[in-house]
Write an enzyme that holds these catalytic residues in place. Structure first.
Site, PDB file in Angstrom:
ATOM      1  N   ASP A   1      -3.282   1.419 -27.498  1.00  0.00           N
ATOM      2  CA  ASP A   1      -2.492   0.957 -28.821  1.00  0.00           C
ATOM      3  C   ASP A   1      -2.703   2.300 -29.514  1.00  0.00           C
ATOM      4  O   ASP A   1      -3.639   3.240 -29.302  1.00  0.00           O
ATOM      5  CB  ASP A   1      -3.080   0.126 -29.572  1.00  0.00           C
ATOM      6  CG  ASP A   1      -2.314  -0.383 -30.900  1.00  0.00           C
ATOM      7  OD1 ASP A   1      -1.184  -0.134 -30.901  1.00  0.00           O
ATOM      8  OD2 ASP A   1      -2.894  -1.168 -31.563  1.00  0.00           O
TER       9      ASP A   1
ATOM     10  N   HIS B   1       4.823   7.834 -27.357  1.00  0.00           N
ATOM     11  CA  HIS B   1       4.821   7.204 -25.820  1.00  0.00           C
ATOM     12  C   HIS B   1       4.753   7.990 -24.793  1.00  0.00           C
ATOM     13  O   HIS B   1       4.163   7.790 -23.833  1.00  0.00           O
ATOM     14  CB  HIS B   1       5.963   6.133 -26.076  1.00  0.00           C
ATOM     15  CG  HIS B   1       5.993   5.027 -26.916  1.00  0.00           C
ATOM     16  ND1 HIS B   1       4.946   4.297 -27.415  1.00  0.00           N
ATOM     17  CD2 HIS B   1       6.795   4.477 -27.809  1.00  0.00           C
ATOM     18  CE1 HIS B   1       5.129   3.417 -28.275  1.00  0.00           C
ATOM     19  NE2 HIS B   1       6.360   3.599 -28.589  1.00  0.00           N
TER      20      HIS B   1
ATOM     21  N   SER C   1       4.151  -5.935 -24.340  1.00  0.00           N
ATOM     22  CA  SER C   1       3.943  -7.423 -24.509  1.00  0.00           C
ATOM     23  C   SER C   1       5.275  -8.127 -24.748  1.00  0.00           C
ATOM     24  O   SER C   1       6.168  -7.616 -25.036  1.00  0.00           O
ATOM     25  CB  SER C   1       2.985  -7.453 -25.720  1.00  0.00           C
ATOM     26  OG  SER C   1       3.521  -7.279 -26.844  1.00  0.00           O
TER      27      SER C   1
ATOM     28  N   ASN D   1       6.601  -7.208 -27.716  1.00  0.00           N
ATOM     29  CA  ASN D   1       7.056  -5.955 -27.933  1.00  0.00           C
ATOM     30  C   ASN D   1       8.747  -6.083 -28.002  1.00  0.00           C
ATOM     31  O   ASN D   1       9.271  -4.986 -28.564  1.00  0.00           O
ATOM     32  CB  ASN D   1       6.681  -4.979 -27.104  1.00  0.00           C
ATOM     33  CG  ASN D   1       5.167  -4.591 -27.389  1.00  0.00           C
ATOM     34  OD1 ASN D   1       4.594  -3.994 -26.293  1.00  0.00           O
ATOM     35  ND2 ASN D   1       4.712  -4.335 -28.489  1.00  0.00           N
TER      36      ASN D   1
END
Ligand code: FPP
Length: 250
Positions: free
Chosen positions: A28, A45, A73, A76
Protein backbone atom coordinates in the site's frame (compact mmCIF):
# COMPACT_ATOMS: atom_id res chain seq x y z
CA UNK A 1 23.46 -10.46 -3.91
CA UNK A 2 25.15 -7.14 -3.18
CA UNK A 3 24.14 -5.80 0.23
CA UNK A 4 24.94 -2.51 1.94
CA UNK A 5 26.81 -2.53 5.23
CA UNK A 6 23.59 -1.67 7.04
CA UNK A 7 21.75 -4.57 5.39
CA UNK A 8 24.61 -6.94 6.19
CA UNK A 9 24.46 -5.78 9.81
CA UNK A 10 20.75 -6.60 10.17
CA UNK A 11 21.15 -9.84 8.23
CA UNK A 12 23.86 -10.94 10.66
CA UNK A 13 21.35 -10.62 13.50
CA UNK A 14 18.85 -12.88 11.77
CA UNK A 15 18.70 -16.62 12.29
CA UNK A 16 18.95 -18.01 8.75
CA UNK A 17 17.39 -21.27 9.97
CA UNK A 18 14.22 -19.52 11.09
CA UNK A 19 13.25 -17.52 8.03
CA UNK A 20 9.41 -17.32 7.79
CA UNK A 21 8.28 -19.90 5.26
CA UNK A 22 5.38 -17.96 3.82
CA UNK A 23 5.32 -14.17 3.76
CA UNK A 24 2.28 -12.23 2.55
CA UNK A 25 2.37 -8.54 1.67
CA UNK A 26 -0.19 -5.77 1.33
CA UNK A 27 1.60 -3.31 -0.92
CA UNK A 28 0.00 0.00 0.00
CA UNK A 29 1.01 3.63 -0.49
CA UNK A 30 1.93 3.89 -4.18
CA UNK A 31 -0.55 6.72 -4.71
CA UNK A 32 0.68 8.77 -1.76
CA UNK A 33 4.31 8.19 -2.73
CA UNK A 34 3.51 9.71 -6.13
CA UNK A 35 1.40 12.57 -4.76
CA UNK A 36 4.16 13.66 -2.41
CA UNK A 37 6.40 14.05 -5.46
CA UNK A 38 3.78 15.82 -7.57
CA UNK A 39 3.64 12.80 -9.88
CA UNK A 40 0.63 10.93 -11.31
CA UNK A 41 -0.51 7.84 -9.39
CA UNK A 42 0.77 5.65 -12.23
CA UNK A 43 4.32 6.76 -11.39
CA UNK A 44 3.79 5.37 -7.88
CA UNK A 45 2.60 2.05 -9.24
CA UNK A 46 5.52 1.94 -11.67
CA UNK A 47 7.92 2.47 -8.79
CA UNK A 48 5.93 -0.16 -6.88
CA UNK A 49 6.83 -2.69 -9.54
CA UNK A 50 10.51 -1.90 -8.92
CA UNK A 51 9.95 -2.74 -5.26
CA UNK A 52 8.25 -5.99 -6.30
CA UNK A 53 11.34 -6.90 -8.36
CA UNK A 54 13.67 -6.24 -5.46
CA UNK A 55 11.49 -7.94 -2.84
CA UNK A 56 11.01 -11.05 -4.98
CA UNK A 57 14.75 -11.37 -5.61
CA UNK A 58 15.65 -10.80 -1.99
CA UNK A 59 12.94 -13.10 -0.61
CA UNK A 60 14.25 -15.85 -2.81
CA UNK A 61 17.81 -15.12 -1.69
CA UNK A 62 16.75 -15.35 1.96
CA UNK A 63 15.10 -18.72 1.43
CA UNK A 64 11.47 -17.67 1.86
CA UNK A 65 9.42 -20.55 0.46
CA UNK A 66 6.29 -18.65 -0.58
CA UNK A 67 5.63 -14.98 -1.19
CA UNK A 68 2.05 -13.79 -1.67
CA UNK A 69 1.60 -10.27 -3.02
CA UNK A 70 -1.74 -8.44 -2.92
CA UNK A 71 -1.59 -6.72 -6.32
CA UNK A 72 -5.28 -6.01 -7.00
CA UNK A 73 -8.30 -6.46 -4.78
CA UNK A 74 -11.92 -7.11 -5.71
CA UNK A 75 -12.54 -3.59 -4.33
CA UNK A 76 -9.94 -1.96 -6.58
CA UNK A 77 -12.43 -2.06 -9.50
CA UNK A 78 -13.93 1.05 -7.90
CA UNK A 79 -10.92 3.11 -9.04
CA UNK A 80 -10.98 5.26 -12.20
CA UNK A 81 -10.78 3.20 -15.41
CA UNK A 82 -7.47 4.80 -16.34
CA UNK A 83 -5.82 3.63 -13.13
CA UNK A 84 -7.35 0.15 -13.42
CA UNK A 85 -6.00 -0.15 -16.97
CA UNK A 86 -2.57 0.89 -15.80
CA UNK A 87 -2.60 -1.58 -12.90
CA UNK A 88 -3.71 -4.32 -15.29
CA UNK A 89 -0.72 -3.69 -17.52
CA UNK A 90 1.74 -4.34 -14.68
CA UNK A 91 1.74 -8.15 -14.39
CA UNK A 92 2.60 -8.44 -18.08
CA UNK A 93 5.27 -5.76 -17.83
CA UNK A 94 6.80 -7.37 -14.78
CA UNK A 95 6.75 -10.90 -16.16
CA UNK A 96 8.09 -9.84 -19.53
CA UNK A 97 11.25 -8.54 -17.97
CA UNK A 98 11.57 -10.92 -15.01
CA UNK A 99 10.48 -14.29 -16.40
CA UNK A 100 13.95 -15.42 -17.55
CA UNK A 101 15.35 -14.66 -14.10
CA UNK A 102 12.40 -16.30 -12.32
CA UNK A 103 12.92 -19.43 -14.42
CA UNK A 104 16.66 -19.42 -13.69
CA UNK A 105 16.07 -18.92 -9.96
CA UNK A 106 13.61 -21.84 -9.75
CA UNK A 107 10.70 -19.53 -8.75
CA UNK A 108 7.20 -20.84 -9.42
CA UNK A 109 4.53 -18.29 -10.38
CA UNK A 110 1.01 -18.83 -9.13
CA UNK A 111 -2.23 -16.81 -9.23
CA UNK A 112 -4.92 -16.41 -6.62
CA UNK A 113 -8.14 -14.58 -7.35
CA UNK A 114 -11.12 -14.61 -9.64
CA UNK A 115 -9.53 -14.94 -13.06
CA UNK A 116 -12.74 -14.53 -15.02
CA UNK A 117 -12.95 -10.77 -14.60
CA UNK A 118 -9.29 -10.15 -15.37
CA UNK A 119 -8.52 -8.78 -18.84
CA UNK A 120 -7.12 -11.27 -21.36
CA UNK A 121 -3.79 -9.44 -21.26
CA UNK A 122 -3.36 -10.31 -17.57
CA UNK A 123 -4.64 -13.86 -17.88
CA UNK A 124 -2.32 -14.58 -20.79
CA UNK A 125 0.71 -13.08 -19.06
CA UNK A 126 0.10 -15.02 -15.86
CA UNK A 127 -0.71 -18.23 -17.76
CA UNK A 128 2.57 -17.85 -19.64
CA UNK A 129 4.43 -17.26 -16.37
CA UNK A 130 2.77 -20.26 -14.73
CA UNK A 131 3.46 -22.46 -17.73
CA UNK A 132 7.12 -21.42 -17.94
CA UNK A 133 7.74 -21.93 -14.22
CA UNK A 134 5.33 -24.83 -13.61
CA UNK A 135 8.11 -27.37 -13.09
CA UNK A 136 10.11 -25.13 -10.76
CA UNK A 137 10.42 -26.29 -7.18
CA UNK A 138 11.76 -23.19 -5.44
CA UNK A 139 9.99 -20.16 -4.02
CA UNK A 140 6.30 -19.82 -4.90
CA UNK A 141 5.47 -16.32 -6.09
CA UNK A 142 1.77 -16.00 -5.59
CA UNK A 143 0.04 -12.98 -7.15
CA UNK A 144 -3.30 -12.05 -5.59
CA UNK A 145 -5.16 -10.41 -8.47
CA UNK A 146 -8.86 -9.64 -8.35
CA UNK A 147 -8.69 -11.25 -4.94
CA UNK A 148 -11.01 -10.76 -1.98
CA UNK A 149 -11.03 -13.06 1.03
CA UNK A 150 -14.78 -13.09 1.57
CA UNK A 151 -15.32 -13.89 -2.09
CA UNK A 152 -12.73 -16.68 -1.76
CA UNK A 153 -14.57 -18.19 1.21
CA UNK A 154 -18.00 -17.97 -0.45
CA UNK A 155 -16.57 -19.49 -3.61
CA UNK A 156 -15.08 -22.35 -1.59
CA UNK A 157 -18.47 -23.04 0.04
CA UNK A 158 -20.15 -23.02 -3.38
CA UNK A 159 -17.56 -25.43 -4.78
CA UNK A 160 -18.05 -27.74 -1.79
CA UNK A 161 -21.82 -27.70 -2.30
CA UNK A 162 -21.36 -28.56 -5.97
CA UNK A 163 -19.06 -31.47 -5.10
CA UNK A 164 -21.54 -32.60 -2.46
CA UNK A 165 -24.43 -32.57 -4.96
CA UNK A 166 -22.32 -34.55 -7.41
CA UNK A 167 -21.52 -37.09 -4.70
CA UNK A 168 -17.79 -36.31 -4.76
CA UNK A 169 -17.68 -35.50 -1.05
CA UNK A 170 -19.69 -36.39 2.04
CA UNK A 171 -21.71 -33.86 4.08
CA UNK A 172 -18.81 -33.36 6.49
CA UNK A 173 -16.57 -30.33 6.79
CA UNK A 174 -13.28 -30.02 8.62
CA UNK A 175 -10.82 -27.14 8.65
CA UNK A 176 -8.51 -29.23 6.50
CA UNK A 177 -11.11 -30.25 3.94
CA UNK A 178 -12.39 -26.67 3.73
CA UNK A 179 -8.91 -25.17 3.27
CA UNK A 180 -8.40 -27.43 0.26
CA UNK A 181 -11.09 -25.40 -1.54
CA UNK A 182 -9.32 -22.07 -1.01
CA UNK A 183 -6.97 -20.53 -3.56
CA UNK A 184 -4.11 -21.28 -1.20
CA UNK A 185 -4.73 -25.06 -1.31
CA UNK A 186 -1.45 -26.82 -0.73
CA UNK A 187 0.32 -23.72 0.60
CA UNK A 188 1.12 -23.32 4.29
CA UNK A 189 -0.59 -20.38 6.02
CA UNK A 190 1.47 -17.16 6.02
CA UNK A 191 3.86 -16.92 8.96
CA UNK A 192 4.23 -13.20 8.50
CA UNK A 193 2.02 -10.50 7.00
CA UNK A 194 3.67 -7.21 6.06
CA UNK A 195 1.58 -4.15 5.28
CA UNK A 196 3.11 -0.92 4.08
CA UNK A 197 1.39 2.47 3.81
CA UNK A 198 0.54 3.14 7.45
CA UNK A 199 -2.91 1.55 7.62
CA UNK A 200 -3.50 -0.99 10.35
CA UNK A 201 -6.01 -3.31 8.77
CA UNK A 202 -6.29 -6.53 6.79
CA UNK A 203 -8.51 -5.17 3.99
CA UNK A 204 -10.20 -8.45 3.05
CA UNK A 205 -6.88 -10.23 2.48
CA UNK A 206 -6.45 -13.91 3.43
CA UNK A 207 -9.00 -13.79 6.27
CA UNK A 208 -8.88 -17.55 6.81
CA UNK A 209 -5.15 -18.02 6.29
CA UNK A 210 -3.95 -15.18 8.55
CA UNK A 211 -5.52 -16.73 11.67
CA UNK A 212 -2.14 -17.21 13.40
CA UNK A 213 0.17 -15.04 11.29
CA UNK A 214 2.41 -12.45 12.84
CA UNK A 215 1.46 -8.99 11.60
CA UNK A 216 4.03 -6.31 10.79
CA UNK A 217 2.97 -2.81 9.80
CA UNK A 218 5.06 0.09 8.58
CA UNK A 219 4.19 3.68 7.66
CA UNK A 220 6.60 3.44 4.72
CA UNK A 221 5.01 3.65 1.31
CA UNK A 222 5.44 0.52 -0.81
CA UNK A 223 7.87 2.18 -3.29
CA UNK A 224 10.12 3.04 -0.32
CA UNK A 225 10.11 -0.49 1.08
CA UNK A 226 13.43 -2.23 0.54
CA UNK A 227 15.67 -5.08 1.61
CA UNK A 228 16.49 -3.45 4.93
CA UNK A 229 12.80 -3.26 5.85
CA UNK A 230 12.15 -6.88 4.94
CA UNK A 231 15.11 -7.78 7.14
CA UNK A 232 13.73 -5.68 10.00
CA UNK A 233 10.34 -7.38 9.65
CA UNK A 234 11.98 -10.82 9.77
CA UNK A 235 14.10 -9.80 12.75
CA UNK A 236 10.95 -8.69 14.61
CA UNK A 237 9.20 -11.87 13.56
CA UNK A 238 12.02 -13.94 15.05
CA UNK A 239 11.75 -12.08 18.34
CA UNK A 240 8.07 -12.87 18.73
CA UNK A 241 6.84 -15.96 20.45
CA UNK A 242 4.26 -17.81 18.41
CA UNK A 243 2.08 -19.72 20.83
CA UNK A 244 -0.83 -20.80 18.61
CA UNK A 245 -3.13 -20.60 21.65
CA UNK A 246 -0.80 -22.53 23.95
CA UNK A 247 0.72 -21.18 27.18
CA UNK A 248 4.23 -19.66 27.11
CA UNK A 249 7.25 -21.93 27.40
CA UNK A 250 9.12 -21.47 30.72
C1 FPP B 1 -2.16 0.24 -3.18
O1 FPP B 1 -1.60 1.51 -3.18
C2 FPP B 1 -1.59 -0.51 -4.26
C3 FPP B 1 -2.28 -1.09 -5.26
C4 FPP B 1 -3.74 -1.07 -5.38
C5 FPP B 1 -1.58 -1.76 -6.34
C6 FPP B 1 -0.36 -2.46 -5.92
C7 FPP B 1 0.40 -2.86 -7.10
C8 FPP B 1 1.73 -2.84 -7.15
C9 FPP B 1 2.59 -2.46 -6.04
C10 FPP B 1 2.43 -3.30 -8.37
C11 FPP B 1 2.08 -4.71 -8.65
C12 FPP B 1 3.09 -5.33 -9.42
C13 FPP B 1 2.93 -6.43 -10.16
C14 FPP B 1 4.10 -7.00 -10.79
C15 FPP B 1 1.62 -7.07 -10.36
P1 FPP B 1 -2.54 2.73 -3.42
O2 FPP B 1 -2.59 3.01 -4.88
O3 FPP B 1 -3.86 2.45 -2.79
O4 FPP B 1 -1.79 3.85 -2.65
P2 FPP B 1 -2.45 5.00 -1.77
O5 FPP B 1 -3.16 4.31 -0.65
O6 FPP B 1 -1.28 5.80 -1.33
O7 FPP B 1 -3.37 5.77 -2.68
Amino acid sequence: MVLTQQEEAVLSRINRNRIPGHVAMIMDGNGRWARERGLPRSAGHRQGVETVREVVRFSNYLGIKALTLFAFSTENWRRPAQEINFLMSLPEQYLQSELPELIKNNVKVRLMGDEKRLPGQVRRAIAKGMEATGENSGMILNFALNYGARMEIVRAVQAMLTDLKQGKIKAEVSEKSFAAYLYTAGLPDPDLLIRTGGEYRISNFLLWQLAYSELWFTPLYWPDFGKIHLLEAIKDFQQRERRFGKIPKV
